[in-house]
Every structure is written in C-alpha cells, then in structure tokens.
Design an enzyme around this catalytic site. Sequence first.
Site, PDB file in Angstrom:
ATOM      1  N   GLU A 268       9.392 -15.069  -9.696  1.00 52.76           N
ATOM      2  CA  GLU A 268       8.798 -13.752  -9.444  1.00 52.76           C
ATOM      3  C   GLU A 268       8.251 -13.118 -10.717  1.00 52.76           C
ATOM      4  OE1 GLU A 268      10.919 -11.093  -6.061  1.00 52.76           O
ATOM      5  OE2 GLU A 268      12.281 -11.839  -7.591  1.00 52.76           O
TER       6      GLU A 268
ATOM      7  N   LYS B 133       7.060  -4.346  -3.682  1.00 53.96           N
ATOM      8  CA  LYS B 133       8.472  -4.001  -3.534  1.00 53.96           C
ATOM      9  C   LYS B 133       8.837  -3.807  -2.071  1.00 53.96           C
ATOM     10  CE  LYS B 133      12.438  -2.749  -5.218  1.00 53.96           C
ATOM     11  NZ  LYS B 133      13.220  -3.877  -5.732  1.00 53.96           N
TER      12      LYS B 133
ATOM     13  N   GLU C  23      18.590 -17.632  -5.674  1.00 60.27           N
ATOM     14  CA  GLU C  23      18.244 -16.297  -6.168  1.00 60.27           C
ATOM     15  C   GLU C  23      17.807 -16.373  -7.637  1.00 60.27           C
ATOM     16  OE1 GLU C  23      17.496 -13.634  -4.932  1.00 60.27           O
ATOM     17  OE2 GLU C  23      17.742 -12.133  -6.467  1.00 60.27           O
TER      18      GLU C  23
ATOM     19  N   TRP D  23      -2.703  -2.800  -1.721  1.00 61.28           N
ATOM     20  CA  TRP D  23      -2.227  -4.168  -1.965  1.00 61.28           C
ATOM     21  C   TRP D  23      -3.028  -5.049  -1.013  1.00 61.28           C
ATOM     22  CZ3 TRP D  23       0.409  -8.129   0.643  1.00 61.28           C
ATOM     23  CH2 TRP D  23       1.065  -9.062  -0.165  1.00 61.28           C
TER      24      TRP D  23
ATOM     25  N   HIS E 296      18.117 -37.186  -3.876  1.00 60.41           N
ATOM     26  CA  HIS E 296      17.245 -37.450  -2.725  1.00 60.41           C
ATOM     27  C   HIS E 296      15.823 -36.940  -2.970  1.00 60.41           C
ATOM     28  CE1 HIS E 296      20.646 -38.898  -0.518  1.00 60.41           C
ATOM     29  NE2 HIS E 296      21.294 -37.777  -0.741  1.00 60.41           N
TER      30      HIS E 296
ATOM     31  N   ARG F 279       5.793  -0.048  -5.609  1.00 60.32           N
ATOM     32  CA  ARG F 279       5.674  -0.804  -4.366  1.00 60.32           C
ATOM     33  C   ARG F 279       4.766  -2.028  -4.537  1.00 60.32           C
ATOM     34  NH1 ARG F 279       6.909   2.559   0.175  1.00 60.32           N
ATOM     35  NH2 ARG F 279       5.379   1.519   1.480  1.00 60.32           N
TER      36      ARG F 279
ATOM     37  N   LYS G 265      14.141 -15.239  -8.948  1.00 60.07           N
ATOM     38  CA  LYS G 265      13.933 -14.242 -10.010  1.00 60.07           C
ATOM     39  C   LYS G 265      12.987 -14.804 -11.064  1.00 60.07           C
ATOM     40  CE  LYS G 265      14.960 -11.316  -8.591  1.00 60.07           C
ATOM     41  NZ  LYS G 265      15.538 -11.109  -7.299  1.00 60.07           N
TER      42      LYS G 265
ATOM     43  N   CYS H 187       0.823  -1.217   0.000  1.00 59.68           N
ATOM     44  CA  CYS H 187       0.000   0.000   0.000  1.00 59.68           C
ATOM     45  C   CYS H 187       0.854   1.262   0.000  1.00 59.68           C
ATOM     46  CB  CYS H 187      -0.892   0.045   1.232  1.00 59.68           C
ATOM     47  SG  CYS H 187      -1.982  -1.358   1.352  1.00 59.68           S
TER      48      CYS H 187
ATOM     49  N   ASN I 102      -2.154   2.200   5.618  1.00 62.30           N
ATOM     50  CA  ASN I 102      -1.200   1.158   5.238  1.00 62.30           C
ATOM     51  C   ASN I 102      -0.869   0.401   6.517  1.00 62.30           C
ATOM     52  OD1 ASN I 102       0.953  -0.375   4.362  1.00 62.30           O
ATOM     53  ND2 ASN I 102       2.375   1.332   4.154  1.00 62.30           N
ATOM     54  N   GLY I 103      -0.918  -0.920   6.468  1.00 59.75           N
ATOM     55  CA  GLY I 103      -0.635  -1.713   7.661  1.00 59.75           C
ATOM     56  C   GLY I 103      -1.761  -2.715   7.881  1.00 59.75           C
TER      57      GLY I 103
HETATM   58  C1  G6P Z   1       9.779  -8.151  -1.395  1.00 62.89           C
HETATM   59  C2  G6P Z   1      10.474  -7.717  -2.667  1.00 62.89           C
HETATM   60  C3  G6P Z   1      11.765  -8.498  -2.833  1.00 62.89           C
HETATM   61  C4  G6P Z   1      12.649  -8.334  -1.606  1.00 62.89           C
HETATM   62  C5  G6P Z   1      11.887  -8.700  -0.316  1.00 62.89           C
HETATM   63  C6  G6P Z   1      12.655  -8.262   0.910  1.00 62.89           C
HETATM   64  O1  G6P Z   1       9.345  -9.465  -1.508  1.00 62.89           O
HETATM   65  O2  G6P Z   1       9.645  -7.932  -3.786  1.00 62.89           O
HETATM   66  O3  G6P Z   1      12.465  -8.026  -3.970  1.00 62.89           O
HETATM   67  O4  G6P Z   1      13.761  -9.141  -1.716  1.00 62.89           O
HETATM   68  O5  G6P Z   1      10.637  -8.016  -0.273  1.00 62.89           O
HETATM   69  O6  G6P Z   1      12.711  -6.865   0.885  1.00 62.89           O
HETATM   70  P1  G6P Z   1      13.802  -5.983   1.541  1.00 62.89           P
HETATM   71  O7  G6P Z   1      13.390  -4.570   1.188  1.00 62.89           O
HETATM   72  O8  G6P Z   1      13.735  -6.213   3.016  1.00 62.89           O
HETATM   73  O9  G6P Z   1      15.103  -6.344   0.965  1.00 62.89           O
END
Ligand code: G6P
Length: 610
Positions: free
Chosen positions: A490, A605, A483, A75, A506, A27, A487, A2, A100-101
């Site tokens: 995501e 984000k 990672e 969101w 396994h 965000r 990616k 949000c 927001n929250g």
């Molecule tokens: C969200 C973002 C990710 C990020 C994660 C942790 O899921 O989409 O890209 O890695 O939060 O966020 P931070 O700001 O704590 O690195």
Amino acid sequence: MCGIVGAVAQRDVSPVLLEGLKRLEYRGYDSAGLAVLNHDKQLQRIRVQGKVNELKQEHQASPLKGGTGIAHTRWATHGKPNLNNAHPHICRDTVALVHNGIIENHEQLRTEQIASGFEFTSETDTEVVVHAVYEALQSTPDLLQAVFTTIKQLKGAYALGVINNAEPDRLIAAREGSPLVIGVGIGEYFIASDVFALLPVTQRFIFLEDGDVADITRDKLTIYDSNQNIVERSISVSELNADVADKAGYRHYMLKEIFSQPNAIAESLVNRTNDGQVVSNEFGQDAESIFQQVKAVKIAACGTSYHAGLIAAHWLEEIAQVPCQVEIASEYRYRKSVIVDNTLFVSISQSGETADTLAALQLAKKSGFLSTLAICNVAESSLTREAELVFLTHAGPEIGVASTKAFTTQLVGLFLLVVAIAKHNGLSNEEEASFVKQLESLPGRVNQLLQFKDDIETMAKDFADKHHALFLGRGSFLPVAMEGALKLKEISYIHAEAYAAGELKHGPLALVDDDMPVVAVAPNNHLLEKLKSNLQEVQARGGKLYLFADKASEVESTEGVYVLKINAVCDFMAPILYTIPLQLLAYYVAVIKGADIDQPRNLAKSVTVE
Ligand code: G6P
C-alpha cells in the site's frame, strides 16, 4: 474516495468549502473543485487536477465569493483523473452538481441526452445527472422537484449536492448508498461526506438515510424520505474536536496512528471488561441472549478488516469452538451461500462506509442469520446504523489511508466477542479472567514493541531498493503476514505477497533469491519447528530472511538472517503484537522511498463505491 462539501450561509462559503475539502483529503482523491453562486446569481467554478492546496492557491489568485456553494474531491472511477472530469459539473451555466458514488445506467442516459442536444464535457458517469436536473428544470422552476424527477431516473449509488442559479440560497442534497451528513449551524447549513469536514463550523449533525432528499436554505431544512414524505431525522452532537486531525508533531498521520495504538487499545477496552469478565452488553442490549445461541459465525469485510476477520476465525474455533467462515465482502455479496442455523453475521470496517461491506450486511439481514453485528470505528456510520448489534472500536479517527490502529482495535473487539461467545460454550471463569488480564496487558506490550523503531528503521534500508518481498506465517500468523504484505505494498509500492509457510515449496520458493527479502513471523508456538524448516528452505536458496521471533524460540541472527526478538507473549495475543513491527517496517521503507505515506497513489480511505 470522493468527498463532498456544501454550504448555504450568509457568510462567504469558499473558506468553509476549502477547509472541508482539506479535511476530506484522507479519503483519497486525484482532483478537486468548487462552485459558488455569487451575489449576481452567477455560477463560478475552479477545478484542479491535483491537491486541495493547489485549489486553494488558484482560489487565492481569484477568490469566489458567495453564500451558496458545493465542493468535491474526486477519486476517478469513470474517466481519467483530469480537469474536465473533476467536479463540480455544470450544465449550461445554470445547475452545478457534485456526486459521490456510481451511476450504473449512465451510458443509456448519456445516449438519450446526446440525442436531446446536451453536450458532454467529461467522461464521467456524473455528468448525466447534472443534465438530467437541467432538463427537469425546464418543466418546473423548483430545484427540489427537479431533483426528485432526476433521481427516479438513476440506478446506482449516489450522494449529491445540487445548486441552481435561479434559486441562489438553496442547496438540494440526496443520498442513496453513499454517505452524506448535514451540518446544522446557526442560520446556516452544510453538507459533507463525513463529520470531519465540518467540525470547524459545527458539532451538530443529521445523518441522512438511503432515499432521503434534503431541501436546504439558510434558515430551513426539510428532509424527505424515499416516498417524498417529510421526515424528522434526529440531530447528533459530535464529541470530536476540530483539531482531532492534528499530526501532533509526527511526520505522518500513519506514524502518529501506529504510536497511538497503546492508547487506542486501552480506550477500546474501557467499560468492556469488569472484574475479570467481558461485558457482553457492550455489543448491544440483546447481545447476551444472542451469544448464548450462536452455533457458527460468518465474517465479511474488506482489506485490512478482512485480515482481522481471518485472525478472529482462528480464535473462534480454538477458544469458543464455534465454526467460523470469513469472506471478502465483495465476493460474499454476489455468491449463493448456505447459512447454518444460529449463525451470527459479523461485518468489520474501520470506516463503516465500505460499499461492499455494507451491501454484504444488507444481504445478511435478509438471509436468515441469527443476528448481525458491526465492528466499526465510526459511531454514526452506515454500517453501525444497519447492524442489529454494534461494537465500536474507540481508536479515534484514523487519517492515514493504510489502516493501523483501526486494525489492532478491531482485533481487540473481536477477541472480546470470542470470549463473550466462548462463555456459553465451556470457557471457565478462570480462563475468561486470564484472557481479560492478557487483553489489559496489551497497551504496555505494544509500547515495548514500538521501542524497536530504530532497529526496524535500519532493517527497512534493505528493502527500499527491492521490487518484491515475501511474507510467511502459519496458523493465525498467516493473516498477520498478509497484513504485513498489504501494508508494504500500500505505502511503499513494493510488490509483496503473503504465503502460508507450508505452501512455500509449492510455488513461491521458485522466486526466492537475494533480491527477494523474506519476512517471517515466528512466535514460539507449536508450529515453530515447522516454520524453522520452511525458513531453512529459503536460506538454502540464498534468500535473505527477516524474522520477528519470540525470545524463547532459539533462532539467532546469522549471515543472511536478521532476527528481531520479541518478549514472550500468550499465543492468542501474539497476532495483535506481531502486527506492530510489520507496520513499522512498511512505514520506514516508504519513508526511505519518499512515498506519499498518508495518501498513497490510487488508494482511498473510505471506499464508498464497489
Ligand atoms: C480501503 C482502505 C483500507 C481498508 C479497506 C476496508 O482499502 O484503504 O485501509 O482496510 O478500505 O475499509 P473498511 O473501512 O471497511 O475497514
């Protein structure tokens, strides 16, 4: 997650609110809305289930005019992403509110309010707050007092912006656990979830602290702390430009951010090394004396930042010979753990606002750690204000939801930390100088890897019609594989899992067939031969292999095996470098699939709720 924008000004505030929402899009959100008090003291509202551009179109068709307003990108947490659940919420045409929250006791408040005759139009937790403010206004004509009364009833996290048609030039903002900044203009004030939203209208910001309530009119700002005492909060001047969020000719922010990594890494190294040595003071004034005492490290983070922590753990144990535990922040904050004497707590976050990471840090501060350190990309974030030591990655704002340059610069920061600690644990000056040299060579090496973009774009075609992918790695390359898998899932929505290559037989080997591409990161280290055996196991089952391998590793492309050869690199730097082709792979697969790369569905984000 949000986003909030609000304004009290002489001018019509709608354009500022809409531009602010546009700038908060990164965000992540699913619906948007704004409410403005017009010159006849009437609350007007427009909401859409969809993007800010649709809100702008609706606004163009029937503009809202007025000098006081609030706006929001939602969101969804409580209730579906639909029009009724979109903010602002309004009670009886009188009070409008954005939030927001998460209000944890919303069910109890809802029951009480329904019994008192309030009608609910949404499924959100937020709506109880607007009714509570309205109810409080029945005993006091003062919006500030009504907000004070309201927040006493709330449990959970909130950033709030509230307006009331009886006081048309007033905006009340409150913060507890969710970020909120005040933008200071000339004869006008603004609020927002972060500074980006307000850069077109001001460079001057006040960062509210938890428990703060701000009483804002056009020409006066009064901030109260959690005890309702008036407090002074300092003004910070942002050095960011309004056009910082420009795509600079790239098709997506993510691609721009991938390609800006040489620069982001170089920026993150400026002043951090000197004459072949790491400058420990860059972590804070007391850093040197703290690092001398470190006997163990505990890292807590989420998402991509967690992967950075996992890589750093390998470095810490190998280079600094300091035991290191890495935890997912949302797990750590709710479990009982044992703290070894002289343990440094490290939180990693690109945004500095991730609710779980922040809560983990707050817990750590009460738990008897030697000290706390935040590695973060946002200077005035909640995390950096909470931690005792801070290392700022200078990656520049990251807009694409999938983290790229924030990750590689976190790794740079973590490597500097490892060397700074290792110096007190037997690392020689020569070894330190050699590591510094390796770090300084990174921008050039990343640049070389980016030149593989066409090869990787070709490779990506093989993935676009697949539903699953497996990523393999060993040692510090397991988190690199994790990672890479993150990616891919995501932004391309392909189900991807990472496995320690030795674990293949396994379980996951059962899944391998010609419909399951297997990606492996194979630097030329002591684990290469082991990895090669694992890859044979894949090949023998008809799995198609995509290898990112060191030139010296003597693996060649053959039927069913595609090898992309990377220049030899020191094993410690390799996790940073091998990440680059994996980022490009995920990006090009998502491009082929036509996905919404910068704002993938359901993701945010900045995850400011737990
Ligand atoms: C969200 C973002 C990710 C990020 C994660 C942790 O899921 O989409 O890209 O890695 O939060 O966020 P931070 O700001 O704590 O690195």
